[in-house]
Design a protein around this motif. Structure first.
Motif: not given
Lengths: 423, 423
Positions: B194-198, B241-258, B362-365
Motif C-alpha cells: 500500500q502507498v498513500t496518494y500523497e 482482487d487478491t491485490l498482487p500489486g501495490t494499492m494506492i489509497v487514502g491515508e485512512e485506508e493504510i493497514d496499521e500493520m503496513e 506519511v509517517g514522518m508527520k
C-alpha cells in the motif's frame, strides 16, 4: 468563384512530402478564389496494414469494430493535410465523418451514404476555410463509425460534391485521365476529353480501373461533373478548371465535336468460362443452373445456350456456357456440382484462359453495324468468338486470353480511335 | 460482483499476440462476475510515429489537428481489443471519447477531463458488455477531438473509474508494483502493498515513473482505489482482487500493520543546479531572480540563500543557489542573463551533475528525527549535501550525481527498508 471538391488517393498521401505537394495543389485553387473541400484517402498501404490487424485478431471480426480500426487511416491524413495547408498559409480544418456528419446506413464495412449535413461545412467554406474530409467513412444512425468498403473515397468525394452543390469534383489519381483503351497495349490510345457516366460505368466494370464503379453511378444519379486528372504533375501543371483530364458528364453535355461512334475499348481477364454439357432441354433446366449461383451471390455475365441436339427416342439436350468472375470459379463449381442431380448435366468444363473484349460508346445507340464491324474485324484476324453479350452502349465478346492484345489493337484501329501520334 | 477499470499501456498493446493476452486477462475478470471497462493506450511506438508526422508537416502545428492525428492510435487498439475479446467469447464494444462522450476543456494537446457521460456506458456494462475505451482522448465543447498530453491514459483510467463509480482501477504496467526504491540500485527493495496518494505523488514527481502524476492527483481528489500491477505475467497470474500489486489509497485506508515511518526513497537526476554569486542582499533582489524564471514557465525547486557577507562601506551580498529541471537549464540561463542588470549578480555558475535524493513517508508527520537520520547517514559516508528541501511527508537533498547509488543504498538500510532477501 467556383465551389469544388478535390479528391486525392493513397499514393498522393504517402508521406509528408507528398502531402505538402497536395497542399500546394489545393492552395492554387484557393488562390484562384475557389471554395474547396478536399477528400483524402489513407496513406498508401495503411488501410492494408489496419485490415490485416483485424484479420489477425479474428477471422470473424465484428465489422463495427473493423470500421473503428480502418477508418483511422483517413483520420490521420486529414489532420496532416490540414496542418500542411496551414503551414502553406491556407486556412483549413479537418472534419471527421461523425463531425459533419456523413450519415450512412448501418451496413458496417460496406455502408452507403444516405445524407450529408452541410450546415456547418457551408459556414466554414464561406468563411474561406478549406475543409479536409476523410474519405471512406461515415456515421450510422446508432452513432457508430461506418466505412464504405474499399475504394470508397471516390464515392465520398462524389457524395460530398453533390451535397455541397459543387461545380466540379476533381479526382486526382495516378493516371491523367480516361483513355480510349489501355495505353500499355495501344500506344496510340487517346485521352478522352469527355465521357458519359454510362460509358464510364461500362469501361470501369470491364477493367478500366480509374474510378470506383459505385462513385460513377452516384455521379450519374446526382449529376455531378467529375474530372479525372493526374496527381503526379508538378506545381506548373495546368489549372484544373482548364480541364486537363477527362470530364465525366451526362450525355447531353457531350460536345458535338467530341461525339464518336465508339468511345473506348476495354478488356477484362478476370472472367472464367463454364460449360455444362448435355443439359436436358426441358422447361426449368436453365433456371436450375442459375438459381444455386444466385444463392451463392455469384454474378453470371455472358450466357449462351447452344441449339438443342435431338436424338430419336429421348428429350433434346443442350450445352450451356456462361462466365463468372474468376475469383468465384471454385465456389461456382462447388455450387453446380452440389446441384448436379437437379440440373441434370453430363460434364462441367471450365476455362480461365479467356478474356472479355468490349467496345463501348453511346454513339452506337443510333448507329447499326457496330457489332458487325467487331465480328468482321476479329474474324479477319482469325480470332474465335466464344460468347457474345450486348447492352445499349456496349458489345462484348469472349475470346482466348492470348489474343487480348491483338484484338484490342485491331479494334482500336477499326473504329478509328488511333491518335496521330503515340501517347 | 465488482465494477472495475483495467488499464493497459502501449507495451501490452504492441501487436495482436499481446492484445490477445490482454483479452484473456480481461476475460478472467468477466468470468469472475465483474463489470469491466478497459482503457487502452496506442501500440508502443505508434504515438511517436504520429507525433513525428505532425512535426514533419509543420513545426508550428495546429494542436486541434494534432489531436485528430495522434488520437487515432488508441482508436486502433480499442477496436482491435474489442475484436479479440469477442473472439475469446466475451461480449465487448469500443467507445470512442466522442461517443460517450468524455468532455474535456479546450486545451488541445493537453486537455483536462471535465466530465464523463456514463448513461450509455452504464446500460452496456449492466447488459454484460465489456467497454473498451481509448485512453488519452476526449471531446471539447466545440465538438472537436482533444488529447490529454503524453501519458494521459492513466488519467483517463482514473477519471473513468471515478465516473463509473468503480470499486478499483487496475493499472497494468511493465513493473509489478511500487517499490521502496529502484530495485536496480537496491536489490533488496521491497514491493509496497500500500502507498498513500500523497506518498505516490512525491515518489512519482521525484523519479518513480510508475504512474502519471496527474492521474495520482485525480485519484486522490476522487478517492479512486488504484492498483499498479504487472501486465507481464502469464494466464496463471493471481487474480487482481487478491491485490498482487501495490494499492494506492487514502491515508485512512493504510493497514496499521503496513504503517512505516518511511515508505520509500526516490532519486532524480533530471535537475540542474544554478548559483548566482554576490547577489546584493537588499529587499526585492531575490524576487528579481525568480520573476523572470516564472515568466518563462520554469519550475524552481530547491532554493538556498547563503548568509550575507558584509564588507565595510557597502551593502551586503549573498550567493543564491536553486535547482531547475535540467531540460530547462539553457532557457533559465538565458532568462537570468537577460535580467542580470535588474538582479545584480556577479557570476552564474551551473551544474547538471547533481541528483536529488528524497525520503518519503506519511509517517514522518508524527515523527521527528527523519531529516536528522538522513543527514547523519549521508555525512557518515562523506556525502556532501548541497541543498535541502522539505515538505510534510518528504525530505530531499541535493548531492553529487556520482553518489546517487551509494546514498540510496545507505538510506534504504538506515530506514529499515531492506527486505530479508533480494527481490
Amino acid at each position: 468563384m467556383a465551389r469544388i471538391v478535390m479528391k486525392f488517393g493513397g499514393t498522393s498521401m504517402a508521406g509528408i512530402e507528398r502531402i505538402r505537394a497536395v497542399a500546394r495543389r489545393v492552395k492554387r485553387e484557393v488562390d484562384a478564389g475557389n471554395q474547396v473541400a478536399v477528400i483524402v484517402s489513407a496513406m498508401a498501404g495503411d488501410t492494408d496494414r489496419l485490415v490485416n490487424f483485424c484479420r489477425e485478431a479474428s477471422s470473424l471480426y465484428d465489422p463495427r469494430e473493423y470500421d473503428v480500426v480502418v477508418s483511422s487511416g483517413e483520420q490521420v491524413t486529414s489532420g496532416l493535410l490540414a496542418i500542411a495547408l496551414q503551414a502553406a498559409g491556407v486556412k483549413a480544418r479537418s472534419w471527421m465523418g461523425w463531425q459533419l456528419p456523413i450519415h450512412t446506413d448501418d451496413a458496417f464495412a460496406k455502408a452507403r451514404i444516405e445524407d450529408i449535413d452541410t450546415a456547418a461545412l457551408d459556414a466554414s467554406l464561406t468563411a474561406g476555410e478549406v475543409a479536409v474530409i476523410p474519405g471512406f467513412q461515415g456515421l450510422a444512425d446508432n452513432g457508430r463509425v461506418t466505412t464504405l468498403g474499399r475504394g470508397g473515397s471516390d464515392t465520398s468525394a462524389v457524395a460530398m460534391a453533390a451535397a455541397m452543390k459543387a461545380d466540379r469534383c476533381d479526382i486526382y489519381t495516378d493516371v491523367d485521365g480516361v483513355y480510349t483503351t489501355d495505353p500499355r497495349i495501344v500506344p496510340r490510345a487517346r485521352k478522352l476529353k469527355q465521357v458519359t457516366y454510362e460509358e464510364m460505368l461500362e469501361l470501369a466494370s470491364v477493367g478500366a480501373k480509374v474510378l470506383q464503379t459505385r462513385s460513377v453511378g452516384l455521379a450519374m444519379k446526382e449529376n455531378v461533373r467529375v474530372q479525372v486528372l493526374s496527381s503526379f504533375t508538378g506545381d506548373d501543371a495546368p489549372m484544373a478548371d482548364t480541364l486537363p483530364g477527362t470530364m465525366i458528364v451526362g450525355e447531353e453535355e457531350i460536345d458535338e465535336m467530341e461525339r464518336q461512334l465508339i468511345t473506348g475499348i476495354a478488356h477484362d481477364k478476370n472472367e472464367a468460362k463454364i460449360t455444362l454439357t448435355n443439359v436436358s432441354d426441358t422447361p426449368g433446366s436453365v433456371a436450375a443452373i442459375f438459381a444455386p449461383l444466385a444463392a451463392a451471390n455469384i454474378n453470371v455475365d455472358m450466357i449462351i445456350q447452344n441449339i438443342a441436339h435431338q436424338s430419336a427416342g429421348r428429350a433434346g439436350s443442350t450445352d450451356v456456357t456462361f462466365t463468372v468472375p474468376a475469383v468465384d470459379l471454385a465456389r461456382s463449381i462447388q455450387a453446380l456440382n452440389d446441384a448436379k442431380d437437379k440440373i441434370g448435366f453430363e460434364e462441367l468444363v471450365h476455362d480461365t484462359r479467356v478474356a472479355k473484349i468490349s467496345v463501348v460508346g453511346v454513339g452506337m445507340k443510333s448507329h447499326a453495324g457496330v457489332a458487325s464491324t467487331m465480328f468482321t474485324t476479329l474474324g479477319q484476324r482469325g480470332i474465335n468468338i466464344q460468347a457474345i453479350s450486348t447492352s445499349e452502349i456496349k458489345v462484348s465478346v469472349l475470346i482466348h486470353e492470348d489474343e487480348t492484345e491483338l484484338a484490342v489493337r485491331v479494334l482500336h484501329t477499326a473504329y478509328g480511335l488511333d491518335a496521330d501520334e503515340a501517347a
